[in-house]
Design a protein around this motif. Sequence first.
Motif, PDB file in Angstrom:
ATOM      1  N   ILE A  36      -6.993   3.233   5.725  1.00  0.00           N
ATOM      2  CA  ILE A  36      -6.126   2.044   5.684  1.00  0.00           C
ATOM      3  C   ILE A  36      -6.181   1.308   7.020  1.00  0.00           C
ATOM      4  O   ILE A  36      -6.302   0.075   7.070  1.00  0.00           O
ATOM      5  CB  ILE A  36      -4.677   2.446   5.355  1.00  0.00           C
ATOM      6  CG1 ILE A  36      -4.584   3.085   3.964  1.00  0.00           C
ATOM      7  CG2 ILE A  36      -3.758   1.227   5.453  1.00  0.00           C
ATOM      8  CD1 ILE A  36      -5.030   2.204   2.826  1.00  0.00           C
ATOM      9  N   VAL A  75      -9.218   4.173  -3.327  1.00  0.00           N
ATOM     10  CA  VAL A  75      -8.334   3.459  -2.412  1.00  0.00           C
ATOM     11  C   VAL A  75      -9.113   2.356  -1.703  1.00  0.00           C
ATOM     12  O   VAL A  75      -8.660   1.211  -1.594  1.00  0.00           O
ATOM     13  CB  VAL A  75      -7.718   4.426  -1.369  1.00  0.00           C
ATOM     14  CG1 VAL A  75      -6.926   3.645  -0.321  1.00  0.00           C
ATOM     15  CG2 VAL A  75      -6.814   5.445  -2.058  1.00  0.00           C
ATOM     16  N   CYS A 134      -6.618   9.203   4.468  1.00  0.00           N
ATOM     17  CA  CYS A 134      -6.131   7.962   3.870  1.00  0.00           C
ATOM     18  C   CYS A 134      -5.568   7.039   4.948  1.00  0.00           C
ATOM     19  O   CYS A 134      -5.801   5.824   4.925  1.00  0.00           O
ATOM     20  CB  CYS A 134      -5.068   8.264   2.817  1.00  0.00           C
ATOM     21  SG  CYS A 134      -4.495   6.822   1.901  1.00  0.00           S
ATOM     22  N   THR A 137      -1.939   4.693  -3.396  1.00  0.00           N
ATOM     23  CA  THR A 137      -2.506   5.764  -2.581  1.00  0.00           C
ATOM     24  C   THR A 137      -2.299   7.147  -3.178  1.00  0.00           C
ATOM     25  O   THR A 137      -3.023   8.084  -2.833  1.00  0.00           O
ATOM     26  CB  THR A 137      -1.875   5.758  -1.182  1.00  0.00           C
ATOM     27  OG1 THR A 137      -0.455   5.934  -1.308  1.00  0.00           O
ATOM     28  CG2 THR A 137      -2.164   4.434  -0.469  1.00  0.00           C
ATOM     29  N   VAL A 174      -2.178  -1.508  -3.640  1.00  0.00           N
ATOM     30  CA  VAL A 174      -3.167  -0.455  -3.466  1.00  0.00           C
ATOM     31  C   VAL A 174      -2.414   0.853  -3.626  1.00  0.00           C
ATOM     32  O   VAL A 174      -1.537   1.179  -2.817  1.00  0.00           O
ATOM     33  CB  VAL A 174      -3.847  -0.530  -2.085  1.00  0.00           C
ATOM     34  CG1 VAL A 174      -4.682   0.721  -1.828  1.00  0.00           C
ATOM     35  CG2 VAL A 174      -4.720  -1.771  -1.988  1.00  0.00           C
ATOM     36  N   ILE A 202       0.877  -1.175   0.000  1.00  0.00           N
ATOM     37  CA  ILE A 202       0.000   0.000   0.000  1.00  0.00           C
ATOM     38  C   ILE A 202       0.909   1.218   0.000  1.00  0.00           C
ATOM     39  O   ILE A 202       1.554   1.526   1.004  1.00  0.00           O
ATOM     40  CB  ILE A 202      -0.909   0.000   1.245  1.00  0.00           C
ATOM     41  CG1 ILE A 202      -1.704  -1.302   1.323  1.00  0.00           C
ATOM     42  CG2 ILE A 202      -1.831   1.210   1.244  1.00  0.00           C
ATOM     43  CD1 ILE A 202      -2.474  -1.480   2.632  1.00  0.00           C
ATOM     44  N   GLN A 240      -9.919  -0.526  -4.073  1.00  0.00           N
ATOM     45  CA  GLN A 240      -8.732  -1.361  -4.293  1.00  0.00           C
ATOM     46  C   GLN A 240      -8.542  -2.342  -3.126  1.00  0.00           C
ATOM     47  O   GLN A 240      -8.299  -3.540  -3.326  1.00  0.00           O
ATOM     48  CB  GLN A 240      -7.483  -0.492  -4.428  1.00  0.00           C
ATOM     49  CG  GLN A 240      -7.409   0.347  -5.689  1.00  0.00           C
ATOM     50  CD  GLN A 240      -6.140   1.191  -5.688  1.00  0.00           C
ATOM     51  OE1 GLN A 240      -5.051   0.716  -6.010  1.00  0.00           O
ATOM     52  NE2 GLN A 240      -6.268   2.451  -5.324  1.00  0.00           N
TER      53      GLN A 240
END
Length: 268
Positions: free
Chosen positions: A94, A64, A90, A43, A41, A13, A67
Motif C-alpha cells: 500500500i 490487492v 500488505c 485488504t 480496495v 483501503i 485493485q
Amino acid sequence: MYGRDTISTVLTIAGSDNTGGAGIQADIKTASAFGVNASTVVTAITAQRRSKVKAVQPVDLSMVELQLKCVFETFTPDAIKVGMLPTVECVDLIAQWLRRYDAKNIVIDPIIVSENGEDLKGNNLNVFNAIKEHLFPIATLVTPNFEEALAITGQTRLDSPKDFGKALYEQSGAKAVLLKGGDSKSDYCTDILFSNEDTRMFRQSKLQTENTHGTGSVLSTAIACGLAKGFSLPKAVRMAKDFVSFAIQKGIELNLSYGDGPLYLFTK
C-alpha cells in the motif's frame, strides 16, 4: 446530509466487515452520506459477530495490487482512508502504491483486527510498526486511540493528554495526529488534534449506548470525505465529529444485532 453539488471521490483501503457496521461497508455508507463517491480496495475478509472477530482472511497481495492499479487508472481519488491492513507485506505494498501515485489527503486509522484476542502483540505489533514506519510519514492525518497512541510513543501510560499528544505528534512522523478520547472513563469524549500549526480540542458529551460498532471507521472516513471536498483539516475533523455524534444519537434505538450494534449511517 451534505451538499451534493460537486461529487468528490474517496478511496477506502480496508477490510470487509460482514455485519456491515465497520470496515469497507461502513466507509461506503459514510461517504454516501457526505455525497462523496467511494471506491474501494479490500485488504481482508473477516467473519465476525457481536464485535468479536472469528476469523480474518487476508486478500492475496496480487489482488490487492490489481485493485489499486485499476482504481488509479480510473481516476485520482481526492482523499484516501486507510483502515485495517492484515500483514506487513500488505502495508509495504500500500505504501509503495500511494507514493507512486503521489496520493494526497491520506487519513490513516491504524486499526488492528485479530481473531485470537491479541491486541498490539505478536504479529499485530509487527503490522502496527510497519504502518508507523511506512505509512505515517505520508499521512495527512493519523487517528489513534489511547492504546495505539501508547504503542506509537513506546510509553506505558498516559498522564497529561496534551503533553502526551505533543510527543505523539512528534514521534508519529505524520503531518497531524488526532488522539481519540472515546476510550476514556470521563463523561466526555475529547479528541485532540495536533499539527505543526496548532492544537485543537473537540469535546462532546458521551452518549450511553452499546451501538458504537464501527465508530473509528466512520470517523476516519468522514474526515477523508471532508478533505476530499476541499475543507481544511480542522473543519473536516469538526464535520466528522458532528456526523459521528449524529450517527450515534440516531442509532441509540437501533435494534439490528445481538450485542454492540452499528451507528445510524442513513441520511433520513
